[in-house]
Design a protein around this motif. Structure first.
Motif, mmCIF file in Angstrom:
data_model
loop_
_atom_site.group_PDB
_atom_site.id
_atom_site.type_symbol
_atom_site.label_atom_id
_atom_site.label_comp_id
_atom_site.label_asym_id
_atom_site.label_seq_id
_atom_site.Cartn_x
_atom_site.Cartn_y
_atom_site.Cartn_z
ATOM 1 N N SER A 66 0.853 -1.197 0.000
ATOM 2 C CA SER A 66 0.000 0.000 0.000
ATOM 3 C C SER A 66 0.880 1.234 0.000
ATOM 4 O O SER A 66 2.006 1.234 0.519
ATOM 5 C CB SER A 66 -0.916 0.015 1.226
ATOM 6 N N LEU A 67 0.336 2.332 -0.568
ATOM 7 C CA LEU A 67 1.111 3.561 -0.706
ATOM 8 C C LEU A 67 0.140 4.736 -0.808
ATOM 9 O O LEU A 67 -0.898 4.635 -1.480
ATOM 10 C CB LEU A 67 2.002 3.482 -1.956
ATOM 11 N N ASP A 68 0.487 5.833 -0.118
ATOM 12 C CA ASP A 68 -0.323 7.052 -0.247
ATOM 13 C C ASP A 68 0.057 7.729 -1.547
ATOM 14 O O ASP A 68 1.077 8.411 -1.642
ATOM 15 C CB ASP A 68 -0.069 7.961 0.959
ATOM 16 N N THR A 125 -4.021 8.743 3.369
ATOM 17 C CA THR A 125 -4.549 7.380 3.350
ATOM 18 C C THR A 125 -3.830 6.583 2.276
ATOM 19 O O THR A 125 -3.721 7.026 1.126
ATOM 20 C CB THR A 125 -6.061 7.375 3.077
ATOM 21 N N GLU A 126 -3.347 5.378 2.661
ATOM 22 C CA GLU A 126 -2.628 4.557 1.674
ATOM 23 C C GLU A 126 -3.589 3.773 0.805
ATOM 24 O O GLU A 126 -4.571 3.213 1.314
ATOM 25 C CB GLU A 126 -1.676 3.595 2.403
ATOM 26 N N GLU A 127 -3.319 3.753 -0.485
ATOM 27 C CA GLU A 127 -4.099 2.965 -1.430
ATOM 28 C C GLU A 127 -3.387 1.633 -1.664
ATOM 29 O O GLU A 127 -2.150 1.583 -1.743
ATOM 30 C CB GLU A 127 -4.271 3.695 -2.766
#
Length: 1022
Positions: A952-954, A960-962
């Motif tokens: 996951s990464l913002d 918020t991380e996607e």
């Protein structure tokens, strides 16, 4: 010319004055006006400084992003909006470009330079939606550099700007290309190549499946041959061999993909090689569990040394492509006996002997028309007359004719003995009766004469026999190969040919009348030596063709993809002329008979081979169907087994001392390093929870032809004998013998009962064999019935027990024993009796009516195997070396548990070519964590990790991380086929431990394969 007179290059003074005036005015104005020169320098210097700092920031961002992408790669995109942007192809590269773009944008936020009232900075836009994410990825491109040891990054549209009081005073968009010493693409691509090798189609490219198959083929063939030779091997191909061959294949794939292998994996394979070897030695006498326990202890205590330079361990010794020698063998006897006995459409021995001394004497005639009188057309008496009848009369006159006759053309084996010529006149008269309505009937008459010249010759012709037509010298006179009359009776019979037919005039008269000439058959007297001489010659040819052989690939025979009998027939046809060996001319009639007998025998042999080829084709169809029922393609199996060359790839490094990254080696690190079928504690495996246990490898190993007959064998056998669930007499005999010996070593009521049933069934079948031997002696000898019966009984008495007698009846021993009990008059008679008994007894022993019920055999075999294994384990438990040796020796000699296995490669066990078996092997494996490190000799290595974790990464900076996707674990799924062929005889080849299917612990449930000991099989994260 004087200077004053030279006008060239002169400028008017007025123009000079004007220029001086304008220049002075401009200069004065510039001194009086305040300019921005100091501010312009500040902007330029700020832009130059921010440009340099941008390159540094981008280099740092690229390095950090590349290291982060290596630690947490994305190879399988998620279904989120950002995951969709990464796509399914080249996912990791798009993910790496996105990380670099985001890192660059973040890094450039801190890039700023202030000079006076000028503020300069650099920037990249941060994505806010799906479209801007795509733009962020397009803004960056990546490529490998320095042979994969570095990363070349290009960042486009970096915005540089300078502001004064919030007003832009300078701006530009730049593209920067830089190289960082992070081999992230090299590590990723090498890992992808490793996975590709694990997934490679073995028929198309080298990889795990091809390497594993090569190892298993070597193991199975070696152990199968040892089992055939008598070694106490119950399980030819066990899952321990599958495990070892798989891990050896993984090492080979690592060396090919990375240039190095996992050191821990090397140690594991070497330890497993020693452990498997010890288990193979100890299992027959100590049992599989005890052998594995001892082997584990020994190999764990003495771990082999580690060396990357060493050759990758192999699961089996190198093996060449085995071929199977298939000869004409017993088919030569079958054709020989058929030739001796005759019958059918093809001439037999007696027919050839008779026809070779049979001559046809005929008078050949040739009638030539000398004068054609022509039949007159009907001539009516007048108009209105109708012909109501017609009658023709004929009168023939035969007269001597002038001139000599032309001798007719003759072929080899024909001779003209006498000639004659006649003139024949045939006078014909026709009477026609006519009728008129108002008148009486009337008769008319017409005559004409035809004249012929008739030439006649008495010709003696040898009756056609098989073989090439050649001149015969001498002929119709005493002499030739074995002396004797040599058809000397023929000239006398030919001399009487005219008189026997009423004279030459009568023959000429009949020739003109269209009558076929009479043929007289003369049977010459045959020499007394002819029968033995010709018999011995054909018998010698029989022994010669018996050894004609072909050598097809053993694997092709085992999988029914080749027809050796058809190849043998083709080979005999190609050699037929040399085998017949007809001379340029025959030395008399006897020599012609000898060659004709050779040709007639070969004709029967070819017919027998063609029939054998048809039965083999039926058997092959059954094998193909049996394999297909287990999902095995026979053709693919052959091609797979052909790719058996195993080469250890060379070690290699990447880059060099002059490149940015320097000399670099890529070192794989699997966790667990050695993929075992047994579970591994979670605290020893990175990537799974410590409290669970992880199964890295699952295997299923299926022996196709088992027990000695099961469903697969039934498919093959029923195609030849029809349904009926039966086994051969030999198989039943072997099972019965093993049961008898086992009962001699241990009392068991269950086996005794099953043995009694099988013995009764086998004795019933042996009655037919006994009866056939009795009948053969009656046909081939003049022994009285009592003597024949005593000979058969005495022959059977040489073997103790029904089982041994059944085996003797099928392997030729009983036939030879019966022949030895009689005393033929000479060597020729002895050969005939022995050959006839071999053929007749073998035919009787393999007929469908003689086969023994399969259920009775299999029940006896299963119990025998169980007790045999128990005896060996008990001997090992007693701990006395001599007890173990004695039991093992009995086992090796088929004394205890020595039951048959495998599929006989023969249409009817007559001839029995070989015994085959097939194993279908399936493996599924996966590393809980697989890492590859770039080792540069002292520096902190860059590590690329694949452990199945989500990433996951913002992306849009909202805090918020996607979810982008996950890294796929490195794993494989291999399915291969291992055929094994051993010669005919013995106990065949196959697993005899009662388990046709061997499954590892992880091969269970709806989705067998690697996993953890949890209800779902999934592994909780560490």
């Amino acid at each position: 010319m004087r200077l004053a007179d030279d006008n060239r290059g002169r400028v008017p003074f007025a123009l000079v004055g004007v220029l001086l005036l304008v220049t002075s005015s401009t200069y004065g104005a510039s001194l009086a006006t305040r300019g921005p020169s100091a501010a312009d320098r500040s902007v330029d210097e700020s832009m130059d400084r921010i440009d340099a700092e941008t390159t540094t920031a981008l280099r740092t961002a690229a390095r950090d992003a590349a290291l982060a992408a290596a630690r947490d790669p994305v190879t399988d995109n998620s279904t989120t909006a950002v995951g969709d942007v990464l796509g399914e192809n080249r996912t990791f590269r798009r993910y790496l470009r996105l990380r670099i773009s985001l890192a660059a944008a973040e890094s450039l936020r801190s890039v700023e330079h202030v000079r006076g009232d000028v503020v300069a900075n650099a920037s990249l836009p941060r994505p806010t939606n799906e479209s801007s994410v795509r733009e962020a990825i397009r803004r960056v491109s990546v490529a490998k550099a320095a042979n994969g040891t570095a990363l070349r990054v290009t960042v486009r549209n970096v915005s540089l700007s300078a502001r004064r009081d919030g007003r832009v005073v300078a701006e530009e968009s730049v593209t920067r290309t830089l190289t960082v010493a992070v081999p992230v693409l090299g590590l990723h691509d090498r890992t992808v190549d490793y996975q590709r090798r694990l997934d490679a189609n073995p028929l198309e490219a080298p990889g795990l499946a091809r390497r594993t198959t090569a190892g298993l083929l070597g193991v199975a063939q070696a152990r199968g041959a040892a089992q055939y030779a008598g070694a106490p091997i119950q399980n030819v191909l066990a899952n321990r061999h599958v495990e070892l061959s798989t891990n050896a294949g993984l090492l080979t794939a690592q060396r090919a993909a990375f240039g190095r292998t996992d050191p821990d994996a090397r140690r594991g394979v070497r330890r497993a090689t020693a452990r498997t070897g010890l288990t193979d030695v100890l299992a027959p006498v100590a049992g599989s569990d005890a052998a594995a326990f001892v082997a584990d202890g020994v190999t764990d205590a003495a771990a082999p040394p580690e060396s990357e330079n060493a050759t990758i361990p192999t699961a089996a010794p190198p093996s060449t492509d085995e071929t199977l020698r298939v000869d004409v063998g017993r088919t030569a006897d079958e054709a020989f006996v058929g030739f001796l006995r005759g019958g059918g459409e093809r001439p037999g021995f007696e027919t050839v002997r008779r026809d070779g001394y049979r001559v046809r004497v005929a008078v050949r005639t040739d009638a030539t028309t000398v004068h054609d009188g022509s039949r007159p057309a009907p001539d009516a008496p007048g108009e209105g007359w109708t012909m109501t009848s017609r009658e023709t009369f004929r009168e023939t006159r035969v007269e001597s004719a002038n001139g000599t006759t032309t001798r007719p053309r003759t072929d080899s084996g024909e001779r003209v003995f006498d000639t004659a010529v006649r003139r024949v006149a045939v006078e014909r008269r026709v009477e026609r009766t006519w009728r008129h309505a108002n008148r009486s009937s009337r008769t008319t008459e017409a005559t004409w004469t035809d004249v012929y010249r008739v030439e006649m010759a008495i010709v003696a012709s040898l009756t056609p026999v098989p073989g090439a037509e050649r001149p015969v010298e001498p002929l119709f006179e005493r002499g030739g190969a074995v002396g004797g009359p040599n058809l000397r009776e023929v000239p006398a019979a030919a001399g009487d040919a005219f008189s026997d037919r009423g004279g030459a005039d009568a023959v000429a008269r009949r020739a003109v009348g269209g009558e076929e000439p009479d043929v007289t058959t003369v049977d010459g007297r045959r020499p007394d030596e002819l029968r033995t001489w010709v018999y011995d010659d054909v018998a010698s040819l029989r022994e010669r063709v018996r050894n004609v052989a072909v050598e097809p690939p053993a694997r092709a025979v085992a999988t029914g993809r080749v027809n050796p009998a058809a190849q043998l027939a083709s080979s005999i046809r190609e050699r037929r002329a040399s085998l017949v060996a007809a001379p340029d001319s025959y030395d008399g009639a006897a020599d012609r008979v000898r060659v004709a007998a050779r040709a007639a025998y070969l004709n029967r042999l070819l017919a027998a081979l063609d029939e054998r080829a048809n039965r083999t084709a039926t058997r092959n169809d059954g094998i193909e169907e049996a394999l297909a029922s287990r999902g095995v393609d026979a053709g693919r199996t052959n091609r797979l087994a052909a790719n058996r060359t195993v080469r250890t790839p060379a070690r290699r490094a990447y880059g060099n001392d002059s490149t940015l990254g320097g000399m670099t080696t890529f070192v794989p690190d699997g966790d667990p390093a050695y993929l075992s079928l047994k579970p591994v504690s979670g605290d020893r495996v990175d990537g799974v929870e410590d409290e669970t246990r992880y199964y890295p490898l699952a295997a299923r190993n299926t022996n196709v032809f088992t027990l000695p007959y099961g469903d697969a064998s039934d498919v093959v056998v029923n195609g030849l004998f029809g349904s009926g669930d039966s086994v051969s007499l030999r198989t039943a005999g072997k099972a019965l013998t093993a049961a008898n010996r086992t009962l001699a070593a241990i009392d068991d009521e269950t086996l005794a009962g099953r043995r009694a049933v099988l013995q009764r069934k086998t004795e019933d079948s042996l009655r037919a064999v006994r009866s056939r031997a009795f009948e053969t002696l009656g046909a081939e000898t003049d022994l009285p019935a009592d003597d024949r019966r005593r000979a058969v009984d005495a022959a059977f008495d040489r073997w103790e027990g029904t089982g041994r007698r059944a085996v003797a009846a099928t392997n030729g021993s009983f036939a030879a024993a019966v022949a030895a009990e009689v005393e033929p008059a000479d060597a020729t008679a002895r050969d005939r009796v022995e050959t006839a008994l071999r053929v007749d007894v073998a035919a009787a022993a393999t007929e469908s009516d003689v086969r023994v019920p399969e259920r009775a055999t299999n029940r006896t075999v299963s119990r025998t195997r169980k007790l045999g294994t128990k005896l060996l384990k008990d001997a090992a438990a007693r701990g006395t070396e001599r007890a173990v040796e004695r039991t093992a020796e009995k086992y090796a000699d088929a004394s205890v548990g020595g039951t048959p296995a495998g599929l006989p490669l023969s249409p009817t066990l007559n001839p029995w070519v070989a015994t085959a078996n097939v194993w279908v092997v399936e493996t599924r494996g996966e590393y809980a964590r697989f890492a590859v490190s770039a080792d540069r000799g002292g520096e902190t290595p860059v590590t690329y990790v694949r452990d199945g974790s989500a990433v996951s990464l913002d992306v849009d900076g909202d805090g918020t991380e996607e979810t982008l996707g996950r890294s796929e674990r490195v794993g494989f799924n291999v399915r291969t086929v291992v055929p094994v062929v051993v010669p005919s005889g013995g106990l065949g080849v196959g697993d005899k431990d009662g388990d046709a299917v061997e499954r590892s612990p992880a091969w269970n449930g709806a989705k067998p394969g690697p996993g953890c000991e949890t209800p779902t099989g999934r592994c909780p994260r560490e």
